[in-house]
Design a protein around this motif. Structure first.
Motif, mmCIF file in Angstrom:
data_model
loop_
_atom_site.group_PDB
_atom_site.id
_atom_site.type_symbol
_atom_site.label_atom_id
_atom_site.label_comp_id
_atom_site.label_asym_id
_atom_site.label_seq_id
_atom_site.Cartn_x
_atom_site.Cartn_y
_atom_site.Cartn_z
ATOM 1 N N PHE A 243 0.734 -1.022 -0.300
ATOM 2 C CA PHE A 243 -0.039 -0.031 -0.035
ATOM 3 C C PHE A 243 0.907 1.412 0.112
ATOM 4 N N PHE A 244 1.785 1.317 1.534
ATOM 5 C CA PHE A 244 2.882 2.851 0.672
ATOM 6 C C PHE A 244 3.568 2.847 -0.140
ATOM 7 N N GLY A 245 4.012 1.658 -0.611
ATOM 8 C CA GLY A 245 5.415 1.655 -2.031
ATOM 9 C C GLY A 245 4.091 1.866 -2.946
ATOM 10 N N VAL A 421 8.966 2.233 5.597
ATOM 11 C CA VAL A 421 10.353 2.199 6.886
ATOM 12 C C VAL A 421 9.572 0.964 7.516
ATOM 13 N N VAL A 422 8.720 1.045 8.189
ATOM 14 C CA VAL A 422 7.771 0.696 9.470
ATOM 15 C C VAL A 422 6.791 -0.559 9.385
ATOM 16 N N THR A 423 6.994 -1.277 8.291
ATOM 17 C CA THR A 423 5.553 -2.132 7.605
ATOM 18 C C THR A 423 6.394 -3.024 6.583
ATOM 19 N N ARG A 424 8.248 -2.444 6.433
ATOM 20 C CA ARG A 424 8.867 -3.179 5.769
ATOM 21 C C ARG A 424 9.901 -4.310 7.543
ATOM 22 N N ARG A 425 10.077 -3.597 8.414
ATOM 23 C CA ARG A 425 10.464 -3.508 10.015
ATOM 24 C C ARG A 425 9.475 -5.057 10.393
ATOM 25 N N LYS A 426 8.585 -4.889 10.239
ATOM 26 C CA LYS A 426 7.504 -5.499 11.154
ATOM 27 C C LYS A 426 7.318 -6.938 10.128
ATOM 28 N N ALA A 427 7.683 -6.650 8.585
ATOM 29 C CA ALA A 427 7.572 -7.508 7.671
ATOM 30 C C ALA A 427 8.743 -8.491 7.711
ATOM 31 N N ARG A 428 10.348 -7.868 8.035
ATOM 32 C CA ARG A 428 10.958 -8.554 8.200
ATOM 33 C C ARG A 428 11.183 -9.068 9.551
ATOM 34 N N ARG A 429 10.743 -9.373 10.630
ATOM 35 C CA ARG A 429 10.895 -9.794 11.734
ATOM 36 C C ARG A 429 9.503 -11.312 11.337
ATOM 37 N N ILE A 430 8.737 -10.673 10.795
ATOM 38 C CA ILE A 430 8.360 -12.325 10.526
ATOM 39 C C ILE A 430 8.988 -13.181 9.668
ATOM 40 N N ASP A 431 9.423 -13.090 8.306
ATOM 41 C CA ASP A 431 10.693 -13.569 8.028
ATOM 42 C C ASP A 431 11.893 -14.072 9.236
ATOM 43 N N ALA A 432 12.418 -13.207 9.707
ATOM 44 C CA ALA A 432 13.095 -13.865 10.478
ATOM 45 C C ALA A 432 12.883 -14.842 11.495
ATOM 46 N N ALA A 433 12.387 -14.924 12.107
ATOM 47 C CA ALA A 433 10.808 -15.781 13.019
ATOM 48 C C ALA A 433 11.315 -17.093 12.109
ATOM 49 N N ARG A 434 11.252 -17.023 11.155
ATOM 50 C CA ARG A 434 10.595 -18.333 10.252
ATOM 51 C C ARG A 434 12.299 -18.649 9.703
ATOM 52 N N GLY A 435 13.248 -17.792 9.875
ATOM 53 C CA GLY A 435 14.082 -18.180 9.151
ATOM 54 C C GLY A 435 14.939 -17.874 8.010
ATOM 55 N N VAL A 436 14.452 -16.426 7.469
ATOM 56 C CA VAL A 436 14.682 -16.174 5.968
ATOM 57 C C VAL A 436 15.045 -14.615 6.639
#
Length: 451
Positions: A243-245, A421-436
């Motif tokens: 959306f923001f992109g 920037v804010v939503t990307r940080r949240k998305a990457r936290r989800i990915d990091a929890a999955r090992g990505v």
């Protein structure tokens, strides 16, 4: 398991069925289905822009002022925005095929009404119908792609969908306008309506929502359940990232191409109408050339898509700042650079749809991509309206008035960048929890050079 920067979600069963290399027969069938869907979308863009190219004829026919003509742009964009979420829900519930057929028929009804409208109230109704029909066509075509194409091809086909849709502008500016001047208002708009009816008929005969067994409608919901579903889609960080992109990349080029670009080039920058038209042509050509490049980059580097979007926003901010900081008209080369950078905004905004696609399960794609589409169009409507108010307050279309009016863009860019920037940080936290975790950029660049 396939995951992305925006989500960390695994591929669904429907995605998995098209993720491999499809048989040649299926590829041909997919190209045919997409091509027919594209025909409907191209004609939707044509119907969207016919009234604009016929503006002087409309003023003479209905006795309306230029200010009233410009109001139709705001009305059409507003209707387009209002129809986005209902359109996405319809795609998820009834399938892209049904929505493409209905959208084409609504477009045809609007153009046919405009062909015979005797007075302004019916013209308003006609443009409302055109706006509503146009609103659902792009989302419906996008709804076909994850089921008919391998996942690795979807980003490029998505870019091609947005790019080839611009053929509709050429159809309105050349054959439609020629027919209008040769045969008159009624014949031209009736012919345009007939084209969308024909496209709807071909869609009904050829298009299917997916290969056999790969599409099932989402279940029916109550109004409360629909609200909960849309809220769930919005809460996914990847949806908001898209959306923001879309917001940050699309609105500037949309405001420029839809209404204020040519008046700015002629009134404030001192170009002739022919020179301004040449820059508009350059804009379309550059969008066509840039789109496939962005599509390939999106497909090859899915974990870097947000950086691509931020880069396009940064380029827009930089060039606009250079132009607006000058005390007088910009040199021609700088205006060319401005147009090229603006042209990248269209393909750049399509990246938002790709982020939403990989962020949501397939049954929710219509709603997710409609939400993304709202980002750019809401921002466009806001900037269009605010610039009009600023220009009126400053006395018209002079250099200083436009110079101040274009500053309206900067708060919107700020909101978009913060959102990314804010939503990307949240998305990457989800990915990091999955090992990505994205590889360091130097590794990506090193790998690219080694190949």
């Amino acid at each position: 398991m396939a995951v992305t920067e925006a989500t960390g979600l695994p591929l669904t069963k429907e995605n998995a069925e098209t993720a491999g290399s499809p048989a040649p027969a299926l590829m041909c069938r997919a190209a045919l289905v997409w091509g027919v869907g594209m025909l409907g979308y191209i004609l939707a863009v044509m119907q969207r822009t016919t009234f604009g190219v016929a503006g002087l004829d409309a003023a003479d026919r209905f006795g309306i002022s230029p200010a009233a003509l410009s109001a139709f742009v705001f009305l059409q964009v507003a209707v387009y925005i209002a129809a986005q979420l209902p359109g996405g829900l319809l795609v998820d519930r009834y399938g892209a095929r049904t929505v493409l057929v209905l959208g084409g028929l609504v477009l045809a009804a609007g153009q046919l009404l405009l062909a015979f409208a005797p007075a302004l109230p019916l013209v308003v109704l006609a443009r409302i119908l055109v706006g509503a029909g146009d609103a659902v066509m792009f989302v419906a075509v996008l709804g076909l792609l994850p089921r008919w194409f391998a996942a690795r091809r979807v980003p490029l086909v998505t870019q091609l969908t947005g790019i080839l849709g611009q053929i509709g502008q050429i159809l309105s500016a050349v054959p439609f306008l020629a027919l209008l001047h040769a045969s008159g208002w009624t014949t031209a708009f009736a012919a345009a309506a007939a084209a969308s009816v024909l496209a709807a008929a071909v869609t009904l005969a050829v298009v299917r929502n997916g290969p056999r067994g790969t599409w099932t409608p989402s279940p029916s919901f109550t109004a409360r359940e629909i609200g909960a579903q849309m809220l769930a889609v919005w809460r996914r960080p990847g949806t908001r990232l898209g959306f923001f992109g879309h917001m940050g990349t699309q609105f500037s080029m949309m405001v420029f191409s839809l209404l204020w670009g040519v008046p700015y080039l002629v009134s404030a920058q001192g170009l002739s109408s022919g020179q301004a038209g040449g820059l508009v042509t350059l804009f379309v050509v550059c969008a066509i050339l840039i789109g496939p490049v962005i599509g390939v980059l999106t497909a090859r580097h899915p974990l870097r898509r947000s950086w691509l979007v931020l880069g396009i926003i940064a380029a827009n901010v930089t060039v606009w700042t250079a132009v607006l900081s000058l005390p007088g008209p910009a040199p021609r080369w700088l205006l060319v650079v401005l147009v090229i950078v603006l042209a990248a905004g269209g393909p750049g905004s399509v990246v938002g749809f790709d982020i939403a696609r990989t962020s949501n399960p397939v049954p929710n794609l219509g709603v997710a991509q409609s939400i993304v589409n709202l980002g750019g169009f809401l921002a466009s409507l806001l900037v269009l309206a605010t610039m009009g108010v600023v220009l009126d307050a400053l006395g018209g279309f002079g250099f200083e008035a436009f110079r101040i009016a274009w500053l309206v863009q900067y708060p919107v860019w700020l909101v978009a960048v913060i959102g990314i920037v804010v939503t990307r940080r949240k998305a990457r936290r989800i990915d990091a929890a999955r090992g990505v975790v994205p590889r360091p950029l130097r590794q990506v660049l090193g790998r690219s050079r080694s190949h």
